[in-house]
Design a protein around this motif. Sequence first.
Motif, mmCIF file in Angstrom:
data_model
loop_
_atom_site.group_PDB
_atom_site.id
_atom_site.type_symbol
_atom_site.label_atom_id
_atom_site.label_comp_id
_atom_site.label_asym_id
_atom_site.label_seq_id
_atom_site.Cartn_x
_atom_site.Cartn_y
_atom_site.Cartn_z
ATOM 1 N N GLU A 220 -6.303 -0.436 6.997
ATOM 2 C CA GLU A 220 -6.316 0.299 5.725
ATOM 3 C C GLU A 220 -4.897 0.437 5.157
ATOM 4 O O GLU A 220 -4.682 0.270 3.951
ATOM 5 C CB GLU A 220 -6.929 1.681 5.936
ATOM 6 N N ILE A 221 -3.932 0.731 6.023
ATOM 7 C CA ILE A 221 -2.545 0.837 5.567
ATOM 8 C C ILE A 221 -2.040 -0.513 5.090
ATOM 9 O O ILE A 221 -1.364 -0.622 4.061
ATOM 10 C CB ILE A 221 -1.648 1.387 6.700
ATOM 11 N N PHE A 222 -2.366 -1.561 5.834
ATOM 12 C CA PHE A 222 -1.928 -2.904 5.456
ATOM 13 C C PHE A 222 -2.479 -3.284 4.084
ATOM 14 O O PHE A 222 -1.747 -3.796 3.220
ATOM 15 C CB PHE A 222 -2.394 -3.904 6.521
ATOM 16 N N GLU A 223 -3.746 -3.023 3.853
ATOM 17 C CA GLU A 223 -4.346 -3.333 2.550
ATOM 18 C C GLU A 223 -3.704 -2.504 1.446
ATOM 19 O O GLU A 223 -3.486 -3.002 0.331
ATOM 20 C CB GLU A 223 -5.857 -3.072 2.601
ATOM 21 N N HIS A 224 -3.372 -1.257 1.740
ATOM 22 C CA HIS A 224 -2.733 -0.412 0.744
ATOM 23 C C HIS A 224 -1.363 -0.970 0.361
ATOM 24 O O HIS A 224 -0.978 -0.940 -0.810
ATOM 25 C CB HIS A 224 -2.596 1.023 1.258
ATOM 26 N N MET A 225 -0.630 -1.490 1.333
ATOM 27 C CA MET A 225 0.666 -2.102 1.034
ATOM 28 C C MET A 225 0.500 -3.316 0.129
ATOM 29 O O MET A 225 1.293 -3.534 -0.800
ATOM 30 C CB MET A 225 1.386 -2.489 2.330
ATOM 31 N N ILE A 226 -0.524 -4.112 0.395
ATOM 32 C CA ILE A 226 -0.779 -5.292 -0.440
ATOM 33 C C ILE A 226 -1.100 -4.868 -1.869
ATOM 34 O O ILE A 226 -0.524 -5.383 -2.841
ATOM 35 C CB ILE A 226 -1.944 -6.128 0.141
ATOM 36 N N VAL A 227 -2.017 -3.926 -2.010
ATOM 37 C CA VAL A 227 -2.447 -3.486 -3.339
ATOM 38 C C VAL A 227 -1.278 -2.890 -4.122
ATOM 39 O O VAL A 227 -1.111 -3.145 -5.318
ATOM 40 C CB VAL A 227 -3.606 -2.482 -3.218
ATOM 41 N N GLU A 228 -0.460 -2.102 -3.455
ATOM 42 C CA GLU A 228 0.704 -1.508 -4.115
ATOM 43 C C GLU A 228 1.622 -2.587 -4.670
ATOM 44 O O GLU A 228 2.140 -2.482 -5.790
ATOM 45 C CB GLU A 228 1.462 -0.637 -3.118
ATOM 46 N N THR A 229 1.824 -3.664 -3.891
ATOM 47 C CA THR A 229 2.694 -4.753 -4.346
ATOM 48 C C THR A 229 2.033 -5.554 -5.456
ATOM 49 O O THR A 229 2.704 -5.965 -6.417
ATOM 50 C CB THR A 229 3.054 -5.663 -3.161
ATOM 51 N N VAL A 230 0.738 -5.801 -5.356
ATOM 52 C CA VAL A 230 0.021 -6.496 -6.434
ATOM 53 C C VAL A 230 0.176 -5.738 -7.750
ATOM 54 O O VAL A 230 0.404 -6.331 -8.815
ATOM 55 C CB VAL A 230 -1.474 -6.673 -6.085
ATOM 56 N N GLU A 231 0.080 -4.431 -7.689
ATOM 57 C CA GLU A 231 0.227 -3.622 -8.905
ATOM 58 C C GLU A 231 1.619 -3.781 -9.518
ATOM 59 O O GLU A 231 1.764 -3.803 -10.747
ATOM 60 C CB GLU A 231 -0.066 -2.150 -8.595
ATOM 61 N N MET A 232 2.639 -3.899 -8.673
ATOM 62 C CA MET A 232 3.987 -4.148 -9.196
ATOM 63 C C MET A 232 4.057 -5.505 -9.887
ATOM 64 O O MET A 232 4.642 -5.649 -10.967
ATOM 65 C CB MET A 232 5.009 -4.110 -8.055
ATOM 66 N N ILE A 233 3.450 -6.526 -9.259
ATOM 67 C CA ILE A 233 3.470 -7.866 -9.858
ATOM 68 C C ILE A 233 2.729 -7.878 -11.181
ATOM 69 O O ILE A 233 3.136 -8.554 -12.143
ATOM 70 C CB ILE A 233 2.868 -8.906 -8.881
#
Length: 368
Positions: A220-233
């Motif tokens: 869950e934490i790993f996916e949250h890190m991905i989503v947070e970065t996608v939002e920046m992109i």
Amino acid sequence: MPAAARVEAPSAPVGPMPTARSHTAANGSGVRPPAYAALDLGTNNCRLLIAVPTRPGQFRVIDAFSRIVRLGEGLSRTGSLSRGAMDRAIAALSICAQKLSAREVDLGRGRLIATEACRSAANGVEFIEQVKRVTGLDLEIVSRETEARLAVSGCGSLVDQSAEGAVLFDIGGGSSEIALLDLRGGSTRRLASRIVAWTSLPVGVVSLAERHGGRDVTPEIFEHMIVETVEMIERFDGRDRLGELVGGERFHLLGTSGTVTTLAGVHLDLERYDRRQVDGLWLTDREADGLVARIAGWSFEERVANPCIGSDRADLVLAGCAILEAIRRVWPARTLRVADRGLREGLLTEMMDADGVWRRDTAWRSNS
């Protein structure tokens, strides 16, 4: 921007690197080739390369240094560089200064840069001044745009010559630089005119791991890190500039960072990291999927035990994998090429090209 240079390995793979004087003796010209130096002080690493130009567009590395200093440790929480982090960096920079002196490098042929940690820290300029007082090294804090350009300069020779588009990325400790290259029509030798969009994400392996934790990372934490970065992109206006090329046969990703080189080392099951096997390696999308899933499934102790990760990267590698996954979600590609080169090689290439060393008919070059 000059064409990307080809980097030659030192002549002896085992034992001490040859000195500039021994290179002169080896080429038999009696003329000593000029030595150039490139130093990159990042959020996580301090790296130095000293090289001499050889054949046109190429150079030979005669000395190198790399140390993880974690200059940006705690920066995301405090806004300033800590005393301990600065001391670690200065200790590494002192070694660099000794190497530059031993190699008799004229610092008119050197460029020493600092990136995101010094850019963003409230005491970044003060630290740079301290470095000069203690070590004698005059570091330059470069802009994010310069950092992205240097990454292209250093890695451009690994862009597939048949590609029509590529996304080059450099996952750093405190920021991640991304450049979109439109390669349709004409030579890819000079890539500056082919950068159709670029950005610098305010996220890197150190800052992301400090926000979310790096030791015990749940799915869950790993996916949250991905989503947070996608939002920046997704806030990057130029992300769609390559349009229909993305995901096609003539499109690929090109990554330069400890994250992608670590993945490559794990993929090859290396007992000890070997740049010669990693630099230029191609990974398919399926292989990249499997590697990320494999590492994400390891415990912290298992990551420490892997020789290509070790204790220095064990708490940062999953943050890097999350940033990589975000990039792959926004720009899906059938292949990813791994580059164990980057800013330092870009600095050397640009300095040598500006000095015209590859255009002059010199005795040292004709015998290289």
